[in-house]
Structures are given as C-alpha cells and as structure tokens.
Scaffold this active site. Structure first.
Site, PDB file in Angstrom:
ATOM      1  N   HIS A 464       0.840  -1.212   0.000  1.00 55.96           N
ATOM      2  CA  HIS A 464       0.000   0.000   0.000  1.00 55.96           C
ATOM      3  C   HIS A 464       0.875   1.262   0.000  1.00 55.96           C
ATOM      4  O   HIS A 464       0.745   2.133  -0.857  1.00 55.96           O
ATOM      5  CB  HIS A 464      -0.905  -0.028   1.240  1.00 55.96           C
ATOM      6  CG  HIS A 464      -1.735   1.203   1.430  1.00 55.96           C
ATOM      7  ND1 HIS A 464      -3.101   1.195   1.298  1.00 55.96           N
ATOM      8  CD2 HIS A 464      -1.405   2.488   1.750  1.00 55.96           C
ATOM      9  CE1 HIS A 464      -3.569   2.415   1.508  1.00 55.96           C
ATOM     10  NE2 HIS A 464      -2.559   3.220   1.801  1.00 55.96           N
ATOM     11  N   GLU A 465       1.773   1.333   0.967  1.00 58.13           N
ATOM     12  CA  GLU A 465       2.587   2.545   1.098  1.00 58.13           C
ATOM     13  C   GLU A 465       3.491   2.739  -0.113  1.00 58.13           C
ATOM     14  O   GLU A 465       3.737   3.862  -0.545  1.00 58.13           O
ATOM     15  CB  GLU A 465       3.412   2.511   2.398  1.00 58.13           C
ATOM     16  CG  GLU A 465       2.581   2.506   3.679  1.00 58.13           C
ATOM     17  CD  GLU A 465       1.491   3.574   3.739  1.00 58.13           C
ATOM     18  OE1 GLU A 465       1.650   4.629   3.101  1.00 58.13           O
ATOM     19  OE2 GLU A 465       0.462   3.340   4.405  1.00 58.13           O
ATOM     20  N   HIS A 468       1.677   4.508  -2.853  1.00 56.63           N
ATOM     21  CA  HIS A 468       1.731   5.969  -2.738  1.00 56.63           C
ATOM     22  C   HIS A 468       3.071   6.471  -3.293  1.00 56.63           C
ATOM     23  O   HIS A 468       3.137   7.456  -4.016  1.00 56.63           O
ATOM     24  CB  HIS A 468       1.668   6.405  -1.276  1.00 56.63           C
ATOM     25  CG  HIS A 468       0.307   6.352  -0.667  1.00 56.63           C
ATOM     26  ND1 HIS A 468      -0.761   7.020  -1.194  1.00 56.63           N
ATOM     27  CD2 HIS A 468      -0.155   5.730   0.449  1.00 56.63           C
ATOM     28  CE1 HIS A 468      -1.835   6.812  -0.432  1.00 56.63           C
ATOM     29  NE2 HIS A 468      -1.488   6.027   0.576  1.00 56.63           N
ATOM     30  N   HIS A 471       3.369   6.455  -6.999  1.00 57.59           N
ATOM     31  CA  HIS A 471       2.475   7.460  -7.582  1.00 57.59           C
ATOM     32  C   HIS A 471       3.197   8.805  -7.676  1.00 57.59           C
ATOM     33  O   HIS A 471       3.224   9.443  -8.718  1.00 57.59           O
ATOM     34  CB  HIS A 471       1.211   7.587  -6.710  1.00 57.59           C
ATOM     35  CG  HIS A 471       0.131   8.443  -7.306  1.00 57.59           C
ATOM     36  ND1 HIS A 471      -0.845   9.019  -6.548  1.00 57.59           N
ATOM     37  CD2 HIS A 471      -0.127   8.829  -8.581  1.00 57.59           C
ATOM     38  CE1 HIS A 471      -1.658   9.715  -7.331  1.00 57.59           C
ATOM     39  NE2 HIS A 471      -1.244   9.612  -8.560  1.00 57.59           N
TER      40      HIS A 471
HETATM   41 ZN    ZN Z   1      -2.653   5.277   2.170  1.00 53.17          ZN
END
Ligand code: ZN
Length: 674
Positions: A464-465, A468, A471
């Site tokens: 998940h991290e 980010h 991105h």
């Molecule tokens: Zn998040």
C-alpha cells in the site's frame, strides 16, 4: 556539520542522503538555517510582488514563485518527518518554535490579494496545458485559503490557522506520549501459549530493556498490541489492552479532549467565515465527491450492505467461541482461531514465509515486472535500525530517491505512511530536481535469531505505502504541484490500495514467499487457502472503517458539541451506533484519531472507502488482462499514475476504464452480496 554543508545537502541535485539530516549535529544547525531560509523567502516574495504587470509571464513569475520556498520547505519537511519517526525533545522544540513562523509565511502568501491578482492575469495568457492546470491549482488553493475575503476576515483566518497548527501538533504529541506510557508485565507464560515465538521473543526483549522483573512486557506499539489481541488466551488481559488502546490521551496533562473540541470549533468558524455551512462542505471544494449528501449516501450504502454481513460475521464468531458475552477485545482472538479452523491458515502459519527482506525483494520484483521500476540500493548510513535508501529508475532513467524505515519504535507515530520530503521539479537552472520519497512502517524489528516476520496484513501495508510512493515518483513533472500527491484527496488512496490486490495472487507470492528457515516456497495450497479466507469477516472490516468514516463526517457536518462532556457523548454515540458490537463505557477512539485531528483526513476519512470503490474497479481491468501482464502495467502507469494531478482524477479514471465508477465493485471485491 556546518550550516553550509547542511544547505548544500538540501540543495544537491545529486543523490541526497536524507538520513544525514537526522544527525544531532544537523538538527541543531537546522533552526538557524530555517530562519535564514524563511527570511530569504519572505524578501524574495516581496520582490516578486513588485514585478511590473507588463513583464508578467508564466516563466518570469511562476517559475521563481514555485522555487522561492523550495529549500525552506524541504528542510522543514525533513525535520518534521524526523519528529514523526523519532520524536525527541530536540525535534519537538524545533517544530514548536518554527511552525508559527512558517504558518505566518504561508498565510501571507496564500491570503495575498496582490499575488492573486497577478496569478489571475497570468492565467489569462496563452499557456501550455500543464502551465494552465498548475496555475489553476494554485488559484484554487488560494480561494480555499480565503484570499477573496475582506481584510478583516483574512486576519481572522490567519489567527485561526496559527491556532489550528499548534493544536494539531499538540494532539499528535499527546497520542505518541500517552501510548508510550502504557506497558504491561506478564508473569504467566501459559496465557501466551498460542503466541508465535517471535512475538514472545520481542516481549522478552522489551522486559529486559525495561529491567522488568517479569519475563514478558507488552506495549501499545502496533506489533506488541496485535500479538496480545490475537493470541493472548486471557480475556481479561485482552480487555485491558483494548481499553488502554481506546482511551489514549484522554486524561491528565496529555488530555486530547479539549484540544479536539477546540479544533472542531475553529474549523467550523473557518467554514463560516467562508460562507459554508460546515467544515465538510468547505473541504469538498478540492475533492472528487460532489457534495456532503453524496458522501453520506456512500457511507450509508456501505453501512447497510456491510452491516448485514458484519452481523452474520458476529453470529458466526459467537457460535464458534460459545461465549455469552462477546466484547470487541474478543474479535481478533476468535477471528484468528476460526480462520485457522475454517481455512487451515492463520498468521502463525503464514509469517515464516513473509520475512521482511523477502517481502521487500518480492515487492521490488513485482514493480520491475509490471511497471519497469528498478530499485537500486544506495550506500548510506541508516539513521535507524533497518532503515535504507534506494535510487529509483523507470525504464532505465533515474526518477527518484526512496527511503524506507520499516520497523517500530516507541518514538515513532503509529501506523504506516508515505511522504515526499522533496517534490520533484525543474529548477531555474533547467535541472530536474528528483523527488525524495519516504515510507514509514511499524513492523516488528528482527531479533538476534529471527528476521522480522510479517503478517499478511503487514505485507499489504508495505505494498500500500509503496503504491503511494510510486504514484508521486512516476508523476514528477517540471511543475511540482502537478505530482500525484496534489491530486484530489479522495483519490489519493486509490493508487496505494490497488497495489494490495497483488498480495493475494499466487503468481506474485511465489516470486518471494519463502520460508525463512528452510527456504521452502509457500505451497500453492496455502495460498489457495489464504485466498479462500480473503473475505473472511469482511463485513466487520468494512463496518469498522465505515465507523471511523461516520465519526469524522458527522463531527464535521452536524452542529458542534458545546462542552467536552457533550463531545465525549457525541463521539461515543456515533461510534456505538455504527459499530457492530456495543462499545464499552469510556470508549474514546477519537482522542487518538490523529488522521482527522492532526493529519490531512479531516472531513475526509471517507476517502478510504471512496478510493477503494475506484481501485476495485481499476483492478477489475488488471484481472481481465492478467495480473502480471506488463501491458496492464504500462497502461496503468501512463493513464493513472504518471499524469499525477495534471487532470481531475475522474477524467483519468474514465480514460482508463471507459466507464463511470460503480460502488458494486467494492462489494464484489469483499465478497458481499449486492
Ligand atoms: Zn494510504
């Protein structure tokens, strides 16, 4: 380290060892340098405002405008980040002393009618598409800040912003300090008979560190807390931990209740000054969601569908546990047991396959295959145990520096997060300054004889991290405010949440999930069981997330409580209403709800579910093409990640999927009947 060395380090276009900024020496130099950089930024800003109108152009004005506070910002972000990851007297005092001056500076910039007038005149000139979007975003931010208001109201806003910034900082510090105060000694090893050896080992070390007479000490640090909630056979002990964790910062000198109330009052005042009915409406100016009704409707739809599933989940658990009374502290424990019985898979079985180093190797392998991202380790002296740095290449081109600090420690804020310490942009010399991106997690540290072993949920967390992180790394444009972190906040969780999906695929897990002792690859059968268990208790999971969403949204849309007692009562009532199980008396999650009182999620916690609807839809596309199909990866990078904030996210979404978002994708993802 001399002040000049520190400055050179921040400004360098070469590899930046962000860790070096953490040395006591560097930190001690930072207040003076911050002061100087601020004074310089103020002077240059005044000079910029004097630029005659006839010479105004994007290049002559916006480029220096963007660059003006870069160094200041980068240094402050670094110190602020260290304050979250290794909070000390020193970091706190630097932040506390400097933050008011920084807020004053941004007040001066964002609430400046002369600047606004200059920007709107540049906006009318012939601009490239990127320039147009970039300036539009700055103008939008200024409107949101209140630049169009009367001088009197602007002055009032400045004071409110100052107060809010101080209160948030205090709120966050109280959570860290209050959590760190709690520890619990366990004498009786029998109640830990179901616990994985590495969790017990960590508790043993904690006891030694504290010179405790008891053999085991557990704390509210996430790995320690989770171990108790899942494996401690003594219900009373679980209850103590659950209650302690949900009554953080609500008494004594670390009482967050008055702070929370004051924050809510100031936000409401701010919204009213700008003619909004409430803070949630004010926040929506920069969001995908069209209005507060739509947000509440989404939360309610989830509450209804997931609520039914959650009730069934509870019935199943109660029956399994054969218990008359069932408290929230029983959920994790019996879920874990039932999961093991139903699917013959649990964290204890899985953890040996998920040693942290292998997981990281797997994650990097995946992004290489899918997105052509190559992570090359950089040679640095880590500032914390296990911390590390990388140079990041995309299609062979160096695009960013990445720092990862994976392990838990008491001085670190709980949870996991991504941050850009420096945004990428092209400076006035024409050099593209690369972004510096960090990920922070709270995984268990390795012990002398065992590596750090992760739960499957932890594996999702690092994916998940990192979602980010890529991105923002892939969307580093010439103009800093077009990168991924500047996208609408209710979209920002989509690129991170989507990456979690890959942790459930055998084709992905088989790339890295090897037993840390035997080297044996995770059996296909185990992954199938894991997959079968994917939607286990998903009703409860969604309902819990939704409970936080309601708490945040209702606090920011409904009339404000007038006293601490009323606030307490209101928060209790909301969480109890949307919770599957009755809340215990005194339940006070809100006093540690840093996301909304000290982070960027105020009136925005709904973003998690909002973005999950979008990412579930996007992942459908990956499944159609094959989850390891580089074609998907390329398309996804080009159409969703790389544009960053260049376009409104709904346009990116439509361009990628060719359709509108559909809430049913969320329920389908969680195996909930539509
Ligand atoms: Zn998040």
């Amino acid at each position: 380290m001399k002040k000049n060395d520190l400055l050179n380090l921040i400004q360098s276009d070469e590899f930046i060892d962000y860790h070096q900024l953490k040395s006591d020496d560097a930190l001690k130099q930072s207040p003076e340098l911050l002061d100087e950089l601020l004074t310089e930024a103020e002077t240059k800003f005044d000079q910029l405002l004097e630029m005659p109108d006839e010479t105004l152009s994007f290049e002559s004005f916006m480029d220096p405008f963007f660059e003006n506070d870069e160094d200041l910002n980068n240094l402050f972000k670094a110190v602020d980040s260290f304050n979250s990851t290794d909070s000390s007297e020193l970091t706190r005092s630097i932040i506390a002393d400097f933050q008011p001056r920084l807020v004053a500076y941004y007040n001066k910039v964002n609430l400046n009618p002369a600047l606004y007038q200059k920007l709107t005149s540049i906006e009318k000139q012939e601009l490239t598409e990127d320039q147009k979007r970039s300036i539009e975003l700055v103008i939008r931010d200024m409107k949101v800040a209140g630049v169009h208001l009367s001088e009197e109201k602007r002055e009032e806003l400045k004071t409110i912003n100052q107060e809010l910034s101080e209160l948030s900082e205090k709120f966050s510090n109280n959570v860290i300090d209050s959590k760190a105060e709690f520890f619990y000694e366990i004498q009786d090893e029998n109640i830990l008979s179901e616990m994985p050896a590495e969790d017990m080992e960590a508790a043993k070390q904690e006891a030694q560190k504290r010179d405790s007479k008891a053999p085991f000490v557990f704390t509210l640090s996430p790995p320690s807390y989770t171990a108790i909630m899942r494996y401690c056979t003594d219900e009373k002990v679980r209850e103590i931990f659950f209650k302690a964790n949900n009554q953080v910062a609500r008494s004594g000198d670390k009482d967050n209740r008055p702070i929370a109330l004051k924050i809510l009052e100031l936000r409401q005042k701010k919204a009213e000054l700008m003619s909004f009915e409430n803070f949630a409406e004010y926040i929506l100016q920069e969001r995908m969601a069209p209005n507060t009704e739509k947000v509440l409707e989404t939360l309610k739809t989830v509450a209804e569908k997931a609520g039914q599933a959650a009730q069934e989940n509870i019935q199943e658990l109660k029956q399994f546990a054969q218990k008359e009374t069932f408290g929230e502290w029983d959920l994790a424990y019996y879920s874990e047991k039932l999961k093991k019985e139903q699917f013959e898979v649990d964290d204890k079985t899985l953890k040996p396959y998920f040693s942290f180093e292998k997981v990281l190797e797997g994650l990097f392998g995946l992004v290489k295959k899918l997105f052509e991202i190559d992570m090359r380790p950089a040679d640095v002296t880590p500032y914390a145990e296990g911390a590390r740095a990388y140079e990041v290449f995309h299609q062979g081109r160096l695009i960013a520096y990445y720092f990862l600090d994976p392990f838990a420690r008491p001085s670190k804020r709980p949870g996991a997060w991504a941050n850009d310490i420096r945004s990428g942009y092209r400076n006035s010399n024409g050099t593209h300054r690369l972004p510096i991106v960090i990920n922070e997690c709270n995984f268990p540290s390795p012990t002398p004889d065992k590596p750090s072993l992760l739960t499957h949920r932890d594996v999702e967390t690092i994916f998940h991290e990192f979602g980010h992180a890529i991105h923002v790394m892939l969307s580093s444009h010439n103009l800093a405010n077009l990168n991924g972190f500047h996208t609408e906040w209710d979209f920002v969780e989509a690129p991170s949440q989507i990456l979690e999906n890959w942790c459930w695929e055998y084709d992905v897990l088989s790339l890295f999930a090897k037993h840390y002792e035997t080297g044996e690859l995770i059996p296909k059968e185990t992954v199938e069981k894991l997959k079968a268990s994917k939607n286990f208790m998903s009703g409860l999971f969604l309902t819990r997330q939704n409970e936080f969403g309601f708490l945040d949204y209702l606090l920011h849309t409904e009339p404000l409580p007038k006293t601490i007692e009323e606030l307490d009562e209101r928060c209790y009532q909301i969480t109890d209403q949307y919770s599957t199980l009755k809340k215990f008396e005194g339940y006070s999650m809100y006093t540690a709800f840093s996301h909304i009182f000290a982070g960027g999620y105020s009136a925005g916690y709904y973003s998690y579910v909002w973005a999950e609807i979008l990412e579930a839809d996007l992942f459908e596309k990956a499944k159609e093409l094959g989850v390891l199909n580089p074609e998907f990866g390329k398309n996804y990078v080009n159409k969703i990640l790389a544009p960053g904030a260049k376009k409104p996210p709904i346009e990116l979404f439509r361009a990628f999927t060719g359709r509108e978002p559909n809430i049913n994708s969320l329920f389908k993802k969680h195996g909930i009947e539509i």
